[in-house]
Design an enzyme around this catalytic site. Structure first.
Site, mmCIF file in Angstrom:
data_model
loop_
_atom_site.group_PDB
_atom_site.id
_atom_site.type_symbol
_atom_site.label_atom_id
_atom_site.label_comp_id
_atom_site.label_asym_id
_atom_site.label_seq_id
_atom_site.Cartn_x
_atom_site.Cartn_y
_atom_site.Cartn_z
ATOM 1 N N GLY A 172 -5.844 -8.962 2.601
ATOM 2 C CA GLY A 172 -5.944 -8.336 1.283
ATOM 3 C C GLY A 172 -4.646 -8.481 0.511
ATOM 4 O O GLY A 172 -3.579 -8.665 1.091
ATOM 5 N N LYS B 231 1.818 -6.014 7.072
ATOM 6 C CA LYS B 231 1.959 -5.786 5.629
ATOM 7 C C LYS B 231 3.302 -6.332 5.149
ATOM 8 O O LYS B 231 4.357 -5.940 5.643
ATOM 9 C CB LYS B 231 1.864 -4.297 5.300
ATOM 10 C CG LYS B 231 1.984 -3.996 3.807
ATOM 11 C CD LYS B 231 1.727 -2.540 3.492
ATOM 12 C CE LYS B 231 2.898 -1.663 3.851
ATOM 13 N NZ LYS B 231 2.695 -0.275 3.430
ATOM 14 N N ASP C 256 -2.090 9.948 -2.074
ATOM 15 C CA ASP C 256 -2.873 8.831 -2.629
ATOM 16 C C ASP C 256 -4.164 8.639 -1.838
ATOM 17 O O ASP C 256 -4.504 7.532 -1.432
ATOM 18 C CB ASP C 256 -2.047 7.550 -2.629
ATOM 19 C CG ASP C 256 -2.607 6.490 -3.592
ATOM 20 O OD1 ASP C 256 -3.411 6.863 -4.479
ATOM 21 O OD2 ASP C 256 -2.247 5.311 -3.461
ATOM 22 N N GLY D 66 1.730 -5.697 -2.310
ATOM 23 C CA GLY D 66 2.063 -6.855 -1.495
ATOM 24 C C GLY D 66 0.835 -7.474 -0.852
ATOM 25 O O GLY D 66 -0.272 -7.389 -1.381
ATOM 26 N N THR D 67 1.046 -8.088 0.319
ATOM 27 C CA THR D 67 -0.014 -8.826 1.003
ATOM 28 C C THR D 67 -0.134 -8.359 2.448
ATOM 29 O O THR D 67 0.879 -8.079 3.099
ATOM 30 C CB THR D 67 0.290 -10.337 0.985
ATOM 31 O OG1 THR D 67 0.478 -10.742 -0.373
ATOM 32 C CG2 THR D 67 -0.849 -11.140 1.594
ATOM 33 N N GLY E 52 -2.561 -6.975 -3.267
ATOM 34 C CA GLY E 52 -2.579 -5.992 -4.334
ATOM 35 C C GLY E 52 -1.198 -5.780 -4.902
ATOM 36 O O GLY E 52 -0.278 -6.581 -4.677
#
Length: 511
Positions: A202, A223, A320, A207-208, A204
């Site tokens: 994924g 990550k 979050d 980052g990746t 966003g």
């Protein structure tokens, strides 16, 4: 703290002036090597020495470097081991190895350099013409210089990525439930096959995330933060510190990190089945979640938040919570992820004043307007997630008609007007679970009250949802449902809709 005659203990609490750090700017009286912090209990600000420094932050040169190499305090003492030598630097320290040895970042000890290739090369050139010998010597010197440069660069990245601060905090006093392993740059490259595009899970704003395979064949999620964003380092350290305090089966497990790369890397357990958002949206998965699945996921997330707020060694506010930050394993068990924005709450405090951070559609309106963060902010976000589980619709979608664009206002209005049938996902409701679904809907409305004090605590929410699974007869929350509060809520959601997104998702990069 001091004892007063005829009374109990008193705590001295003070601040400077009536302006925030941002307002006072360079005019603050904080000295060198200190930081300005907004007071969390009153107007004004306080000063604090930076990590690696100690003393009086209100004097110009009051914060002095802590020499971790000679300091005997368990909080500040270095952790160099074996034959490595502690070298003090301003604000932190380095572990240095003698000639012929390289530093092992995992144990902060020294390991002997491999020399077999060098010896073999020297044997090969014996008897060769002088020009070849000279060329060999020049090549060998270049190779060694590159090797030393790489070592120095890795050390530089280690400090740049907060390695010194992180090592100091993790070795300090206080409980820690996670054994954070330090991975090498070479190990991360091999695990991701050179960060191959096919390994991307994924991407966003944060980052990746890559799928990685370790030498023992275990699969992990790695990550990688974005380049050039210094705030990511702070969130990286924050996430490691928060997860080092948490041990819960419904929280994604942090396995370790890598600090030797240009941007820090976090290594997590690999959760196989995507995010709750993926399942509800249907973009990646065709399987439909049954009501039993949805209720169990809601119970697991509610229980996890109740644990974070009340039972963790240090209370944690996630800040979050959303469907994109709830991972699902092969059994559709929920795993709460992405603690980069989370806050550890001191035992003597119920709320903190912070810069507002979160995701539109899930963001607590009271926190949005006041900057005061407490556990009820997570309650609001969870209420939105519960509405998504019930309706199958996104928290915020500008492609929907204006009246249904904001799920909280749409859901609350439908509840008030007794037309929930219009919004509940038709795939999950039937004559046998109708009562449970309607009561879950009322719980979600309770969680998203405009005022935090009117929302239940996560312990209550978890107990109520668990009750829906085992009992048909429930205490109705509807007697606490009043129309004026709903109308307040409807108007407020419109106010924050024009603001920008401040969030991350999944392993902090799924969107």
């Amino acid at each position: 703290m001091r004892e007063c005659s005829g009374g109990g203990p008193q705590v001295l609490d003070w601040s400077i002036g009536n302006q925030t750090c941002k307002q006072v700017g360079s005019a603050s009286i904080c000295g060198q090597n200190s930081v300005c912090l907004d007071s969390t209990t009153r107007t004004g600000y306080n000063c604090k020495c930076k990590a690696g420094y100690d003393g009086n932050p209100y004097l110009q040169e009051g914060c002095r470097d802590i020499n971790e190499c000679t300091n005997s305090s368990p909080i500040h003492r270095h952790n160099c081991s074996g034959s490595s030598t502690c070298v003090n630097t301003m604000g932190h320290f380095l572990c240095s190895c003698p000639s012929g040895f390289d530093l092992n970042a995992t144990a902060n000890g020294c390991m002997r350099q491999h020399k077999s290739e060098n010896h073999r090369s020297i044997i090969i050139v014996l008897g060769k013409p002088p020009s070849l010998v000279l060329n060999f010597i020049l090549c060998e010197l270049k190779r060694r210089m590159r090797h030393m440069k790489n070592i120095e660069l890795r050390k530089q990245f280690f400090e740049q990525n907060g390695g010194g601060v992180l090592r100091q905090r993790l070795s300090g006093e206080g409980p820690s439930n996670v054994d954070v392993k330090i991975f090498t740059e070479e190990g991360m490259k091999k695990a991701t096959n050179g960060y191959e595009a096919s390994r991307i899970l994924g991407q966003g704003g944060q980052g990746t995330v890559y799928k990685g395979i370790l030498p023992d064949s275990s699969v992990v999620a790695i990550k990688k933060s974005r380049l050039g964003d210094s705030s990511q380092v702070e969130q990286f350290i924050n996430e490691v510190l928060v997860l080092s305090q948490i041990n819960h089966r419904n929280v994604v497990k942090l396995l370790g990190c890598c600090l030797e790369t240009e941007v820090p890397l976090l290594v997590y357990e690999f959760v196989t089945n995507g995010t709750l958002f993926d399942h509800l949206d249907g973009s990646l998965f065709n399987s439909s979640l049954t009501w039993e699945h949805r209720l169990r996921i809601a119970i697991e997330v509610a229980g996890t938040l109740a644990y974070l707020h009340s039972s963790a060694s240090i209370p944690v506010i996630h800040r979050d919570i959303k469907t994109a930050n709830i991972l699902l394993d092969e059994n559709l068990t929920a795993k709460v992820a992405d603690f980069g924005a989370s806050k550890l709450i001191p035992m003597n405090k119920e709320q903190l004043t912070t810069m507002v951070q979160g995701t539109l559609g899930y963001l607590d309106p009271e926190y949005f307007t006041t900057g005061l963060l407490n556990e009820k902010s997570d309650v609001y976000s969870f209420g939105v997630v519960l509405m998504e589980l019930l309706s199958g619709q996104k928290a915020l979608c500008f492609e929907r008609p204006e009246y249904s664009r904001h799920l909280v206002s749409y859901f609350s209005c439908a509840t008030k007007e007794k037309r929930l049938n219009e919004i509940i996902d038709s795939q999950v409701m039937n004559e046998y679970n109708r009562r449970e679904i309607l009561e879950a809907a009322l719980i979600s409305v309770e969680c998203t009250r405009l005022m935090g004090e009117e929302r239940p605590r996560m312990k209550e929410v978890a107990a109520k949802l668990e009750g829906l699974r085992v009992s048909e007869t429930k205490h109705q929350w509807s007697d606490r449902y009043t129309e004026p509060r709903v109308n307040e809520q409807l108007s407020y959601v419109e106010t924050i809709s024009a603001q920008g997104d401040m969030s991350s998702s999944g392993y902090a990069s799924r969107m």
